[in-house]
Design a protein around this motif. Structure first.
Motif, mmCIF file in Angstrom:
data_model
loop_
_atom_site.group_PDB
_atom_site.id
_atom_site.type_symbol
_atom_site.label_atom_id
_atom_site.label_comp_id
_atom_site.label_asym_id
_atom_site.label_seq_id
_atom_site.Cartn_x
_atom_site.Cartn_y
_atom_site.Cartn_z
ATOM 1 N N ASP A 117 54.427 -19.079 -8.267
ATOM 2 C CA ASP A 117 55.272 -18.669 -9.075
ATOM 3 C C ASP A 117 56.101 -20.106 -9.843
ATOM 4 O OD1 ASP A 117 57.035 -20.042 -7.018
ATOM 5 O OD2 ASP A 117 57.643 -18.074 -6.173
ATOM 6 N N THR A 118 55.496 -21.059 -9.521
ATOM 7 C CA THR A 118 55.838 -22.584 -9.942
ATOM 8 C C THR A 118 54.702 -23.249 -10.234
ATOM 9 O OG1 THR A 118 57.597 -22.443 -8.487
ATOM 10 C CG2 THR A 118 57.273 -24.538 -9.485
ATOM 11 N N THR A 147 54.981 -23.618 -26.236
ATOM 12 C CA THR A 147 54.497 -22.734 -26.290
ATOM 13 C C THR A 147 54.190 -21.871 -24.651
ATOM 14 O OG1 THR A 147 53.248 -22.738 -28.583
ATOM 15 C CG2 THR A 147 52.406 -21.185 -26.919
ATOM 16 N N LEU A 148 53.422 -23.209 -24.081
ATOM 17 C CA LEU A 148 53.282 -22.786 -22.637
ATOM 18 C C LEU A 148 54.664 -22.440 -21.923
ATOM 19 C CD1 LEU A 148 51.208 -23.088 -20.335
ATOM 20 C CD2 LEU A 148 51.906 -25.567 -20.031
ATOM 21 N N ARG A 153 57.589 -18.445 -19.132
ATOM 22 C CA ARG A 153 58.801 -17.553 -18.744
ATOM 23 C C ARG A 153 58.383 -16.030 -18.702
ATOM 24 N NH1 ARG A 153 61.113 -21.174 -22.383
ATOM 25 N NH2 ARG A 153 61.279 -19.875 -24.182
ATOM 26 N N LYS A 154 57.676 -15.628 -19.528
ATOM 27 C CA LYS A 154 57.120 -14.620 -19.900
ATOM 28 C C LYS A 154 56.336 -13.950 -18.532
ATOM 29 C CE LYS A 154 56.728 -14.498 -24.611
ATOM 30 N NZ LYS A 154 55.774 -14.560 -25.976
ATOM 31 N N ASN A 198 65.508 -27.816 -22.476
ATOM 32 C CA ASN A 198 65.793 -26.735 -23.459
ATOM 33 C C ASN A 198 64.375 -26.104 -23.994
ATOM 34 O OD1 ASN A 198 68.354 -26.964 -23.536
ATOM 35 N ND2 ASN A 198 68.630 -28.168 -25.534
ATOM 36 N N GLU A 199 63.231 -26.663 -23.645
ATOM 37 C CA GLU A 199 61.829 -26.193 -24.049
ATOM 38 C C GLU A 199 61.624 -25.083 -23.092
ATOM 39 O OE1 GLU A 199 59.623 -26.806 -26.660
ATOM 40 O OE2 GLU A 199 61.163 -28.318 -27.586
ATOM 41 N N GLY A 200 62.254 -25.042 -21.719
ATOM 42 C CA GLY A 200 61.804 -24.114 -20.891
ATOM 43 C C GLY A 200 61.263 -24.591 -19.484
ATOM 44 N N ALA A 201 61.121 -25.864 -19.522
ATOM 45 C CA ALA A 201 61.027 -26.527 -18.078
ATOM 46 C C ALA A 201 62.220 -26.307 -17.149
ATOM 47 C CB ALA A 201 60.532 -28.103 -18.127
#
Length: 554
Positions: A117-118, A147-148, A153-154, A198-201
Protein backbone atom coordinates in the motif's frame (compact mmCIF):
# COMPACT_ATOMS: atom_id res chain seq x y z
CA UNK A 1 -0.14 50.46 -10.68
CA UNK A 2 -3.79 51.05 -9.87
CA UNK A 3 -4.85 47.97 -11.79
CA UNK A 4 -7.72 46.15 -10.09
CA UNK A 5 -6.30 43.04 -8.37
CA UNK A 6 -7.41 39.68 -9.67
CA UNK A 7 -10.39 38.39 -7.69
CA UNK A 8 -10.21 34.73 -6.77
CA UNK A 9 -13.47 33.10 -5.79
CA UNK A 10 -13.24 31.14 -2.56
CA UNK A 11 -15.70 28.65 -1.16
CA UNK A 12 -16.77 28.26 2.44
CA UNK A 13 -14.52 25.20 2.59
CA UNK A 14 -11.54 27.29 1.44
CA UNK A 15 -12.26 29.89 4.09
CA UNK A 16 -12.58 27.26 6.82
CA UNK A 17 -9.34 25.56 5.82
CA UNK A 18 -7.58 28.92 5.60
CA UNK A 19 -8.57 29.53 9.19
CA UNK A 20 -7.12 26.15 10.20
CA UNK A 21 -3.91 27.01 8.38
CA UNK A 22 -3.61 30.29 10.23
CA UNK A 23 -4.26 28.50 13.51
CA UNK A 24 -1.47 26.01 12.83
CA UNK A 25 0.89 28.76 11.68
CA UNK A 26 0.22 30.76 14.84
CA UNK A 27 0.84 27.66 16.96
CA UNK A 28 4.28 26.99 15.45
CA UNK A 29 5.40 30.43 14.25
CA UNK A 30 7.47 31.63 17.21
CA UNK A 31 9.30 28.33 17.69
CA UNK A 32 9.91 27.99 13.96
CA UNK A 33 11.32 31.50 13.65
CA UNK A 34 13.49 31.09 16.75
CA UNK A 35 15.02 27.81 15.51
CA UNK A 36 15.50 29.20 12.00
CA UNK A 37 17.22 32.39 13.16
CA UNK A 38 19.35 30.52 15.69
CA UNK A 39 20.61 27.99 13.14
CA UNK A 40 21.22 30.52 10.36
CA UNK A 41 22.30 33.42 12.55
CA UNK A 42 25.58 33.88 10.65
CA UNK A 43 23.73 34.66 7.41
CA UNK A 44 22.92 38.38 7.00
CA UNK A 45 19.73 37.72 5.02
CA UNK A 46 18.24 35.29 7.55
CA UNK A 47 15.19 37.45 8.30
CA UNK A 48 14.47 37.85 4.62
CA UNK A 49 14.83 34.16 3.82
CA UNK A 50 12.51 33.28 6.71
CA UNK A 51 9.88 35.74 5.49
CA UNK A 52 10.24 34.38 1.98
CA UNK A 53 9.73 30.85 3.29
CA UNK A 54 6.54 31.65 5.21
CA UNK A 55 5.13 33.61 2.28
CA UNK A 56 5.75 30.71 -0.09
CA UNK A 57 4.29 28.24 2.43
CA UNK A 58 0.98 30.10 2.31
CA UNK A 59 1.00 30.19 -1.48
CA UNK A 60 1.60 26.46 -1.73
CA UNK A 61 -1.09 25.79 0.86
CA UNK A 62 -3.63 27.80 -1.13
CA UNK A 63 -2.85 25.58 -4.14
CA UNK A 64 -3.44 22.38 -2.17
CA UNK A 65 -6.62 20.55 -3.19
CA UNK A 66 -9.64 20.46 -0.91
CA UNK A 67 -9.53 16.67 -0.72
CA UNK A 68 -5.94 16.83 0.49
CA UNK A 69 -6.78 19.52 3.03
CA UNK A 70 -9.59 17.35 4.34
CA UNK A 71 -7.27 14.35 4.66
CA UNK A 72 -4.68 16.59 6.35
CA UNK A 73 -7.18 17.71 8.93
CA UNK A 74 -8.13 14.12 9.75
CA UNK A 75 -4.47 13.36 10.37
CA UNK A 76 -3.98 16.52 12.41
CA UNK A 77 -6.90 15.46 14.62
CA UNK A 78 -5.16 12.11 15.28
CA UNK A 79 -1.41 12.84 15.10
CA UNK A 80 -0.46 9.25 16.00
CA UNK A 81 -2.53 7.74 13.17
CA UNK A 82 0.58 6.37 11.44
CA UNK A 83 1.48 4.32 14.53
CA UNK A 84 -1.81 2.45 14.25
CA UNK A 85 -1.85 1.88 10.49
CA UNK A 86 -0.43 -1.40 9.15
CA UNK A 87 1.70 -0.29 6.20
CA UNK A 88 3.37 -2.60 3.68
CA UNK A 89 5.91 -0.97 1.40
CA UNK A 90 7.61 -1.85 -1.86
CA UNK A 91 10.76 -0.03 -3.01
CA UNK A 92 11.07 0.40 -6.77
CA UNK A 93 13.64 1.93 -9.10
CA UNK A 94 11.31 3.23 -11.87
CA UNK A 95 13.90 2.78 -14.63
CA UNK A 96 14.65 -0.85 -13.73
CA UNK A 97 11.07 -1.76 -12.87
CA UNK A 98 9.09 -0.10 -15.66
CA UNK A 99 11.51 2.01 -17.76
CA UNK A 100 9.59 5.25 -17.12
CA UNK A 101 7.14 6.87 -14.73
CA UNK A 102 4.46 6.43 -17.35
CA UNK A 103 5.27 2.74 -17.50
CA UNK A 104 5.13 2.58 -13.71
CA UNK A 105 1.60 3.98 -13.77
CA UNK A 106 0.66 0.96 -15.85
CA UNK A 107 2.16 -1.40 -13.25
CA UNK A 108 0.17 -0.24 -10.22
CA UNK A 109 -2.15 -3.24 -10.46
CA UNK A 110 0.90 -5.42 -9.86
CA UNK A 111 1.88 -3.34 -6.81
CA UNK A 112 -1.64 -3.78 -5.41
CA UNK A 113 -1.60 -7.49 -6.22
CA UNK A 114 1.52 -7.75 -4.04
CA UNK A 115 -0.54 -6.13 -1.26
CA UNK A 116 1.82 -3.16 -1.03
CA UNK A 117 0.00 0.00 0.00
CA UNK A 118 3.08 2.25 -0.09
CA UNK A 119 5.31 2.71 -3.15
CA UNK A 120 8.85 3.96 -2.45
CA UNK A 121 10.54 5.41 -5.52
CA UNK A 122 14.34 5.29 -5.51
CA UNK A 123 16.82 6.82 -7.96
CA UNK A 124 14.25 9.23 -9.35
CA UNK A 125 15.84 12.68 -8.95
CA UNK A 126 19.14 14.28 -9.87
CA UNK A 127 20.56 17.44 -8.33
CA UNK A 128 20.72 20.68 -10.31
CA UNK A 129 22.95 23.71 -9.93
CA UNK A 130 20.31 25.75 -8.08
CA UNK A 131 19.75 23.63 -4.97
CA UNK A 132 16.78 21.84 -6.46
CA UNK A 133 15.97 18.42 -7.80
CA UNK A 134 14.74 17.36 -11.19
CA UNK A 135 13.46 14.05 -12.42
CA UNK A 136 16.05 12.12 -14.43
CA UNK A 137 14.94 13.02 -18.00
CA UNK A 138 15.05 9.44 -19.28
CA UNK A 139 12.55 8.42 -16.59
CA UNK A 140 9.94 11.08 -17.20
CA UNK A 141 8.66 14.56 -16.47
CA UNK A 142 6.93 16.34 -13.62
CA UNK A 143 3.67 15.79 -15.50
CA UNK A 144 4.35 12.05 -15.51
CA UNK A 145 4.97 12.18 -11.76
CA UNK A 146 1.72 14.09 -11.27
CA UNK A 147 -0.16 11.43 -13.25
CA UNK A 148 1.52 8.64 -11.29
CA UNK A 149 0.58 10.29 -7.99
CA UNK A 150 -3.03 10.66 -9.12
CA UNK A 151 -3.15 7.03 -10.20
CA UNK A 152 -1.62 5.95 -6.89
CA UNK A 153 -4.35 7.79 -4.99
CA UNK A 154 -7.02 6.06 -7.06
CA UNK A 155 -5.41 2.70 -6.33
CA UNK A 156 -5.13 3.41 -2.59
CA UNK A 157 -1.33 3.45 -2.73
CA UNK A 158 0.77 5.99 -0.82
CA UNK A 159 3.61 7.50 -2.85
CA UNK A 160 6.98 7.95 -1.12
CA UNK A 161 9.76 10.09 -2.62
CA UNK A 162 13.34 10.81 -1.58
CA UNK A 163 14.44 14.42 -1.00
CA UNK A 164 17.95 13.92 0.40
CA UNK A 165 19.40 16.33 2.93
CA UNK A 166 22.94 15.71 1.70
CA UNK A 167 22.81 17.06 -1.85
CA UNK A 168 26.12 18.31 -3.16
CA UNK A 169 24.97 21.19 -5.35
CA UNK A 170 25.64 24.89 -5.48
CA UNK A 171 24.02 27.57 -3.38
CA UNK A 172 22.35 29.94 -5.87
CA UNK A 173 23.24 32.97 -3.73
CA UNK A 174 26.88 32.34 -2.90
CA UNK A 175 27.96 29.73 -5.43
CA UNK A 176 29.39 27.66 -2.59
CA UNK A 177 28.46 24.00 -2.06
CA UNK A 178 25.12 23.58 -0.34
CA UNK A 179 25.46 22.48 3.25
CA UNK A 180 23.04 21.98 6.09
CA UNK A 181 23.67 25.47 7.43
CA UNK A 182 22.63 27.22 4.18
CA UNK A 183 19.17 28.83 4.48
CA UNK A 184 18.68 29.07 0.71
CA UNK A 185 19.20 25.32 0.35
CA UNK A 186 17.02 24.56 3.34
CA UNK A 187 14.22 26.70 1.92
CA UNK A 188 14.60 25.01 -1.47
CA UNK A 189 14.40 21.55 0.10
CA UNK A 190 11.31 22.43 2.14
CA UNK A 191 9.51 24.01 -0.80
CA UNK A 192 10.21 20.96 -2.96
CA UNK A 193 8.65 18.76 -0.29
CA UNK A 194 5.57 20.98 -0.11
CA UNK A 195 5.17 21.20 -3.88
CA UNK A 196 5.54 17.45 -4.30
CA UNK A 197 3.04 16.96 -1.48
CA UNK A 198 0.60 18.99 -3.54
CA UNK A 199 1.31 16.64 -6.45
CA UNK A 200 0.13 13.77 -4.27
CA UNK A 201 3.23 12.34 -2.57
CA UNK A 202 2.52 11.49 1.05
CA UNK A 203 5.86 10.20 2.42
CA UNK A 204 9.24 11.89 2.05
CA UNK A 205 12.58 10.29 2.75
CA UNK A 206 15.33 12.71 3.70
CA UNK A 207 17.85 10.08 2.68
CA UNK A 208 20.81 8.92 4.77
CA UNK A 209 21.16 11.35 7.66
CA UNK A 210 24.68 12.80 7.68
CA UNK A 211 27.13 11.75 10.39
CA UNK A 212 27.70 14.98 12.27
CA UNK A 213 30.09 15.43 15.22
CA UNK A 214 28.32 15.31 18.57
CA UNK A 215 28.90 19.00 19.26
CA UNK A 216 27.02 19.93 16.06
CA UNK A 217 24.29 17.29 16.21
CA UNK A 218 21.85 19.90 17.52
CA UNK A 219 21.95 21.52 14.06
CA UNK A 220 20.63 18.37 12.41
CA UNK A 221 17.91 18.06 15.04
CA UNK A 222 16.95 21.70 14.43
CA UNK A 223 16.67 21.05 10.70
CA UNK A 224 14.50 17.99 11.25
CA UNK A 225 12.34 19.78 13.80
CA UNK A 226 11.78 22.74 11.48
CA UNK A 227 10.97 20.43 8.57
CA UNK A 228 8.37 18.69 10.72
CA UNK A 229 6.84 22.02 11.83
CA UNK A 230 6.60 23.36 8.29
CA UNK A 231 4.88 20.19 7.17
CA UNK A 232 2.55 20.26 10.18
CA UNK A 233 1.52 23.76 9.14
CA UNK A 234 1.04 23.21 5.41
CA UNK A 235 0.29 19.50 4.98
CA UNK A 236 0.02 17.60 8.28
CA UNK A 237 -1.03 14.40 6.50
CA UNK A 238 2.44 13.65 5.11
CA UNK A 239 5.13 11.57 6.81
CA UNK A 240 8.88 12.21 7.06
CA UNK A 241 11.49 9.46 7.27
CA UNK A 242 15.25 9.21 7.42
CA UNK A 243 17.89 6.49 7.30
CA UNK A 244 20.89 6.16 9.60
CA UNK A 245 23.71 3.75 10.31
CA UNK A 246 23.34 4.46 14.00
CA UNK A 247 21.92 1.69 16.23
CA UNK A 248 18.16 1.83 16.95
CA UNK A 249 18.60 3.48 20.37
CA UNK A 250 20.47 6.39 18.75
CA UNK A 251 18.32 6.34 15.62
CA UNK A 252 15.22 6.79 17.77
CA UNK A 253 16.49 10.21 18.83
CA UNK A 254 15.72 11.48 15.32
CA UNK A 255 12.05 10.99 16.11
CA UNK A 256 12.38 13.84 18.60
CA UNK A 257 10.20 13.89 21.69
CA UNK A 258 6.44 13.88 22.23
CA UNK A 259 6.61 17.66 22.74
CA UNK A 260 9.02 18.33 19.88
CA UNK A 261 8.66 15.55 17.27
CA UNK A 262 10.99 15.33 14.29
CA UNK A 263 10.84 12.36 11.91
CA UNK A 264 7.79 10.09 11.84
CA UNK A 265 9.74 7.08 10.55
CA UNK A 266 13.39 6.04 10.93
CA UNK A 267 15.29 3.25 9.23
CA UNK A 268 18.26 1.94 11.22
CA UNK A 269 20.40 -0.11 8.86
CA UNK A 270 21.71 -2.06 11.85
CA UNK A 271 18.66 -4.35 11.80
CA UNK A 272 19.54 -5.49 8.26
CA UNK A 273 23.13 -6.13 9.37
CA UNK A 274 22.00 -8.01 12.49
CA UNK A 275 19.68 -10.19 10.45
CA UNK A 276 22.27 -11.29 7.88
CA UNK A 277 24.81 -11.80 10.67
CA UNK A 278 22.30 -14.25 12.14
CA UNK A 279 21.88 -16.03 8.79
CA UNK A 280 25.65 -16.51 8.55
CA UNK A 281 26.26 -17.54 12.19
CA UNK A 282 23.01 -19.39 13.06
CA UNK A 283 23.20 -17.56 16.40
CA UNK A 284 20.25 -15.30 17.30
CA UNK A 285 21.79 -13.64 20.38
CA UNK A 286 22.64 -10.36 18.64
CA UNK A 287 19.26 -10.15 16.89
CA UNK A 288 17.45 -10.89 20.17
CA UNK A 289 19.37 -8.13 21.90
CA UNK A 290 18.43 -5.63 19.20
CA UNK A 291 14.72 -6.50 19.33
CA UNK A 292 14.59 -6.33 23.13
CA UNK A 293 16.49 -3.04 23.31
CA UNK A 294 14.15 -1.47 20.73
CA UNK A 295 11.16 -2.62 22.80
CA UNK A 296 12.49 -0.75 25.83
CA UNK A 297 12.88 2.59 24.05
CA UNK A 298 10.64 5.44 25.19
CA UNK A 299 8.27 7.10 22.71
CA UNK A 300 10.12 6.57 19.44
CA UNK A 301 9.50 7.01 15.74
CA UNK A 302 8.09 4.08 13.82
CA UNK A 303 10.95 1.98 12.49
CA UNK A 304 11.13 1.04 8.82
CA UNK A 305 12.54 -2.44 8.23
CA UNK A 306 14.25 -4.05 5.22
CA UNK A 307 15.67 -7.47 4.45
CA UNK A 308 17.55 -5.94 1.53
CA UNK A 309 17.56 -2.51 -0.02
CA UNK A 310 19.53 -0.94 -2.86
CA UNK A 311 22.61 -0.46 -0.65
CA UNK A 312 25.18 -2.95 0.60
CA UNK A 313 25.19 -4.70 3.96
CA UNK A 314 28.11 -3.05 5.72
CA UNK A 315 28.18 -4.79 9.11
CA UNK A 316 27.59 -1.94 11.54
CA UNK A 317 27.14 -4.50 14.30
CA UNK A 318 27.37 -4.11 18.08
CA UNK A 319 30.92 -5.43 18.38
CA UNK A 320 31.12 -4.50 22.06
CA UNK A 321 28.36 -7.05 22.68
CA UNK A 322 29.96 -9.62 20.39
CA UNK A 323 33.21 -9.41 22.33
CA UNK A 324 31.43 -11.38 25.04
CA UNK A 325 31.38 -14.30 22.61
CA UNK A 326 35.07 -13.80 21.78
CA UNK A 327 34.24 -12.28 18.40
CA UNK A 328 36.54 -9.58 17.03
CA UNK A 329 35.48 -7.17 14.32
CA UNK A 330 38.00 -7.75 11.51
CA UNK A 331 37.99 -11.56 11.33
CA UNK A 332 34.23 -11.69 11.93
CA UNK A 333 33.54 -9.24 9.12
CA UNK A 334 35.69 -11.39 6.82
CA UNK A 335 33.76 -14.52 7.82
CA UNK A 336 30.37 -12.88 7.24
CA UNK A 337 31.36 -11.66 3.79
CA UNK A 338 32.95 -14.96 2.79
CA UNK A 339 30.02 -17.07 4.00
CA UNK A 340 27.37 -14.93 2.32
CA UNK A 341 29.42 -14.52 -0.86
CA UNK A 342 29.60 -18.33 -1.14
CA UNK A 343 33.37 -18.42 -0.63
CA UNK A 344 33.15 -20.25 2.69
CA UNK A 345 33.04 -24.07 2.26
CA UNK A 346 29.56 -25.47 1.63
CA UNK A 347 27.83 -22.10 2.04
CA UNK A 348 24.33 -21.99 0.56
CA UNK A 349 24.49 -18.22 -0.01
CA UNK A 350 25.55 -16.52 -3.22
CA UNK A 351 26.58 -12.89 -3.04
CA UNK A 352 29.59 -10.72 -3.88
CA UNK A 353 31.93 -8.52 -1.86
CA UNK A 354 32.17 -4.78 -2.47
CA UNK A 355 35.09 -2.76 -1.13
CA UNK A 356 33.91 0.69 -0.10
CA UNK A 357 36.50 3.16 -1.50
CA UNK A 358 35.79 5.68 1.29
CA UNK A 359 36.19 3.33 4.25
CA UNK A 360 38.20 0.55 2.54
CA UNK A 361 35.89 -1.90 4.33
CA UNK A 362 34.39 -4.97 2.66
CA UNK A 363 30.60 -4.98 2.34
CA UNK A 364 28.06 -7.46 0.98
CA UNK A 365 25.96 -7.44 -2.18
CA UNK A 366 23.20 -9.84 -3.18
CA UNK A 367 19.44 -10.33 -3.43
CA UNK A 368 17.46 -11.98 -0.64
CA UNK A 369 16.71 -15.09 -2.71
CA UNK A 370 20.33 -15.62 -3.70
CA UNK A 371 21.56 -15.12 -0.14
CA UNK A 372 18.91 -17.56 1.14
CA UNK A 373 20.22 -20.38 -1.07
CA UNK A 374 17.77 -20.49 -3.97
CA UNK A 375 20.38 -19.50 -6.57
CA UNK A 376 22.93 -22.15 -5.60
CA UNK A 377 20.52 -25.07 -5.47
CA UNK A 378 18.59 -24.04 -8.57
CA UNK A 379 21.87 -23.89 -10.51
CA UNK A 380 22.83 -27.33 -9.19
CA UNK A 381 19.42 -28.79 -10.03
CA UNK A 382 18.93 -29.75 -6.36
CA UNK A 383 15.16 -29.51 -5.92
CA UNK A 384 15.29 -30.38 -2.24
CA UNK A 385 17.80 -27.58 -1.74
CA UNK A 386 15.59 -25.20 -3.74
CA UNK A 387 12.63 -26.03 -1.49
CA UNK A 388 14.79 -25.39 1.55
CA UNK A 389 15.94 -22.05 0.07
CA UNK A 390 12.34 -21.04 -0.65
CA UNK A 391 11.37 -21.96 2.91
CA UNK A 392 14.20 -19.82 4.28
CA UNK A 393 13.35 -16.90 1.97
CA UNK A 394 9.72 -16.98 3.14
CA UNK A 395 10.76 -17.34 6.79
CA UNK A 396 12.99 -14.25 6.53
CA UNK A 397 10.10 -12.30 5.01
CA UNK A 398 7.80 -13.58 7.76
CA UNK A 399 10.24 -12.15 10.31
CA UNK A 400 10.25 -8.84 8.43
CA UNK A 401 6.45 -8.74 8.45
CA UNK A 402 6.17 -9.64 12.13
CA UNK A 403 8.57 -7.04 13.53
CA UNK A 404 7.18 -3.75 14.90
CA UNK A 405 7.28 -1.01 12.31
CA UNK A 406 6.88 -0.77 8.54
CA UNK A 407 8.19 -3.62 6.37
CA UNK A 408 9.50 -2.65 2.93
CA UNK A 409 10.23 -5.21 0.22
CA UNK A 410 12.73 -4.47 -2.51
CA UNK A 411 10.99 -5.07 -5.84
CA UNK A 412 11.91 -8.54 -7.06
CA UNK A 413 11.96 -10.08 -3.59
CA UNK A 414 8.28 -10.96 -3.89
CA UNK A 415 9.11 -13.37 -6.73
CA UNK A 416 12.52 -14.52 -5.51
CA UNK A 417 14.56 -12.60 -8.10
CA UNK A 418 18.18 -13.79 -8.15
CA UNK A 419 21.42 -11.88 -8.57
CA UNK A 420 21.87 -10.16 -11.92
CA UNK A 421 25.34 -10.93 -13.26
CA UNK A 422 24.81 -9.12 -16.56
CA UNK A 423 26.41 -6.02 -15.01
CA UNK A 424 29.79 -7.69 -15.65
CA UNK A 425 29.29 -7.30 -19.41
CA UNK A 426 28.74 -3.53 -19.15
CA UNK A 427 32.05 -1.68 -19.02
CA UNK A 428 30.45 1.19 -17.10
CA UNK A 429 29.23 -1.15 -14.35
CA UNK A 430 31.58 -4.13 -14.32
CA UNK A 431 33.82 -2.81 -11.52
CA UNK A 432 30.91 -2.22 -9.12
CA UNK A 433 29.24 -5.37 -7.72
CA UNK A 434 26.45 -3.28 -6.18
CA UNK A 435 24.71 -3.74 -9.53
CA UNK A 436 24.37 -7.40 -8.56
CA UNK A 437 21.21 -6.72 -6.54
CA UNK A 438 20.12 -3.64 -8.48
CA UNK A 439 19.41 -5.25 -11.83
CA UNK A 440 16.32 -4.86 -13.98
CA UNK A 441 13.10 -6.39 -12.77
CA UNK A 442 12.49 -9.69 -14.56
CA UNK A 443 8.90 -9.50 -15.80
CA UNK A 444 9.19 -12.80 -17.66
CA UNK A 445 9.87 -14.62 -14.40
CA UNK A 446 7.30 -12.52 -12.51
CA UNK A 447 4.59 -13.90 -14.78
CA UNK A 448 5.29 -17.31 -13.23
CA UNK A 449 3.80 -16.11 -9.95
CA UNK A 450 0.42 -17.47 -11.07
CA UNK A 451 1.90 -20.99 -11.25
CA UNK A 452 2.10 -22.51 -7.78
CA UNK A 453 4.64 -25.08 -8.97
CA UNK A 454 7.30 -22.48 -9.82
CA UNK A 455 9.75 -20.76 -7.50
CA UNK A 456 8.04 -17.44 -8.17
CA UNK A 457 4.57 -18.82 -7.51
CA UNK A 458 5.60 -20.55 -4.29
CA UNK A 459 7.21 -17.42 -2.86
CA UNK A 460 4.53 -15.02 -4.08
CA UNK A 461 1.64 -17.15 -2.78
CA UNK A 462 3.33 -17.57 0.61
CA UNK A 463 3.97 -13.85 0.98
CA UNK A 464 0.39 -13.07 -0.07
CA UNK A 465 -0.89 -15.36 2.69
CA UNK A 466 1.39 -13.75 5.28
CA UNK A 467 0.40 -10.23 4.26
CA UNK A 468 -3.30 -11.12 4.40
CA UNK A 469 -2.86 -12.50 7.92
CA UNK A 470 -0.90 -9.42 8.96
CA UNK A 471 -3.58 -7.07 7.67
CA UNK A 472 -6.27 -8.99 9.61
CA UNK A 473 -4.85 -8.66 13.12
CA UNK A 474 -4.35 -5.41 15.07
CA UNK A 475 -1.42 -6.97 16.95
CA UNK A 476 0.72 -6.34 13.83
CA UNK A 477 0.25 -2.55 14.06
CA UNK A 478 3.55 -0.60 14.14
CA UNK A 479 2.95 0.71 17.66
CA UNK A 480 2.75 -2.79 19.23
CA UNK A 481 6.22 -3.54 20.59
CA UNK A 482 7.98 -6.91 20.61
CA UNK A 483 10.10 -8.81 23.10
CA UNK A 484 11.82 -12.15 22.80
CA UNK A 485 11.35 -15.45 24.64
CA UNK A 486 14.07 -17.85 25.72
CA UNK A 487 13.98 -20.97 23.53
CA UNK A 488 17.12 -22.70 24.87
CA UNK A 489 18.27 -23.11 21.28
CA UNK A 490 20.68 -20.45 20.00
CA UNK A 491 19.50 -20.86 16.39
CA UNK A 492 15.86 -20.12 17.30
CA UNK A 493 14.33 -16.68 17.64
CA UNK A 494 10.98 -16.38 19.43
CA UNK A 495 9.32 -12.99 19.65
CA UNK A 496 6.05 -11.92 21.30
CA UNK A 497 3.72 -9.06 20.43
CA UNK A 498 0.68 -8.47 22.58
CA UNK A 499 -2.40 -6.27 22.90
CA UNK A 500 -5.32 -6.40 25.30
CA UNK A 501 -7.09 -8.76 22.86
CA UNK A 502 -4.36 -10.74 21.05
CA UNK A 503 -1.05 -12.39 21.81
CA UNK A 504 1.23 -13.34 18.91
CA UNK A 505 4.22 -15.66 19.22
CA UNK A 506 6.52 -15.96 16.19
CA UNK A 507 9.35 -18.51 16.15
CA UNK A 508 12.09 -18.67 13.49
CA UNK A 509 14.73 -21.33 12.87
CA UNK A 510 18.05 -20.05 11.46
CA UNK A 511 19.55 -23.55 11.47
CA UNK A 512 19.75 -26.20 8.75
CA UNK A 513 18.48 -28.70 11.35
CA UNK A 514 14.98 -29.16 12.77
CA UNK A 515 14.78 -27.65 16.27
CA UNK A 516 12.43 -27.52 19.26
CA UNK A 517 11.63 -24.18 20.90
CA UNK A 518 11.43 -25.03 24.59
CA UNK A 519 8.87 -22.38 25.45
CA UNK A 520 6.11 -23.06 27.96
CA UNK A 521 3.25 -20.56 27.70
CA UNK A 522 0.45 -21.42 30.12
CA UNK A 523 -2.25 -18.95 29.03
CA UNK A 524 -4.42 -21.18 26.85
CA UNK A 525 -4.75 -22.57 23.37
CA UNK A 526 -3.03 -20.99 20.36
CA UNK A 527 -3.90 -21.15 16.67
CA UNK A 528 -1.31 -21.70 13.96
CA UNK A 529 -2.15 -18.75 11.71
CA UNK A 530 -0.88 -20.50 8.57
CA UNK A 531 -2.69 -23.83 9.00
CA UNK A 532 -5.56 -22.98 11.36
CA UNK A 533 -4.55 -25.87 13.64
CA UNK A 534 -5.01 -25.29 17.38
CA UNK A 535 -2.22 -26.25 19.75
CA UNK A 536 -0.40 -25.31 22.96
CA UNK A 537 2.55 -22.94 22.85
CA UNK A 538 4.85 -25.46 24.46
CA UNK A 539 7.83 -27.40 23.08
CA UNK A 540 7.17 -26.15 19.54
CA UNK A 541 8.91 -28.01 16.71
CA UNK A 542 10.30 -25.77 13.95
CA UNK A 543 11.67 -27.29 10.72
CA UNK A 544 15.08 -26.29 9.39
CA UNK A 545 14.93 -22.72 8.07
CA UNK A 546 11.21 -22.64 8.91
CA UNK A 547 8.91 -20.63 11.16
CA UNK A 548 5.53 -20.59 12.87
CA UNK A 549 3.06 -17.85 13.80
CA UNK A 550 0.90 -18.68 16.83
CA UNK A 551 -2.06 -16.52 17.92
CA UNK A 552 -3.91 -16.54 21.23
CA UNK A 553 -7.18 -14.59 21.39
CA UNK A 554 -7.92 -13.38 24.91
Amino acid sequence: SKTEPLKVETSKEDTAYDALYEKRLKHYYNDLKWLYCELFRDHPEVTGTFSSLTKKMKEIYRERSLSMKEADQNCAADPDWFRKTTFTGMAVNPADFADTLSGLSDKLDYISECKADTLYLTDLFQATSNCSLRIIPEIGTSEDLHTLAANCRKAGIRLALEIPLSLSVDDPQSGAPCVLQTPAYFNAMLLQILELANEGASIFSLGVLPMIPEENLWKLHSLLRMTRMVCEIVCPGILLLGETDRPPAEAAAFGGTSDMPELHIVNSTQLMSDLWHTVATKDTALLRRGIDRAANLPQAPVFQNYLRNRNTVHWNLDYDFLKGSFITEGPHRDYLNEFLAGIFPDSFARGEIYVNPETEESELCGTTASLAGIERFDYEGNMEGVSRGIRYDVALHALLLSLPGIPVLRSGDEVGQLNDYTYKTDISKAADPRWLHNGRFNWALARNRADAETIQGRICNSLEQLESIRASHPVFAPEVSAHTLETWEKALLALVRETSEEKLICIYNFSDQDKVAWINEQDGTYTDLLTGVQRDAQAVEIPAFGFIWLMHTK
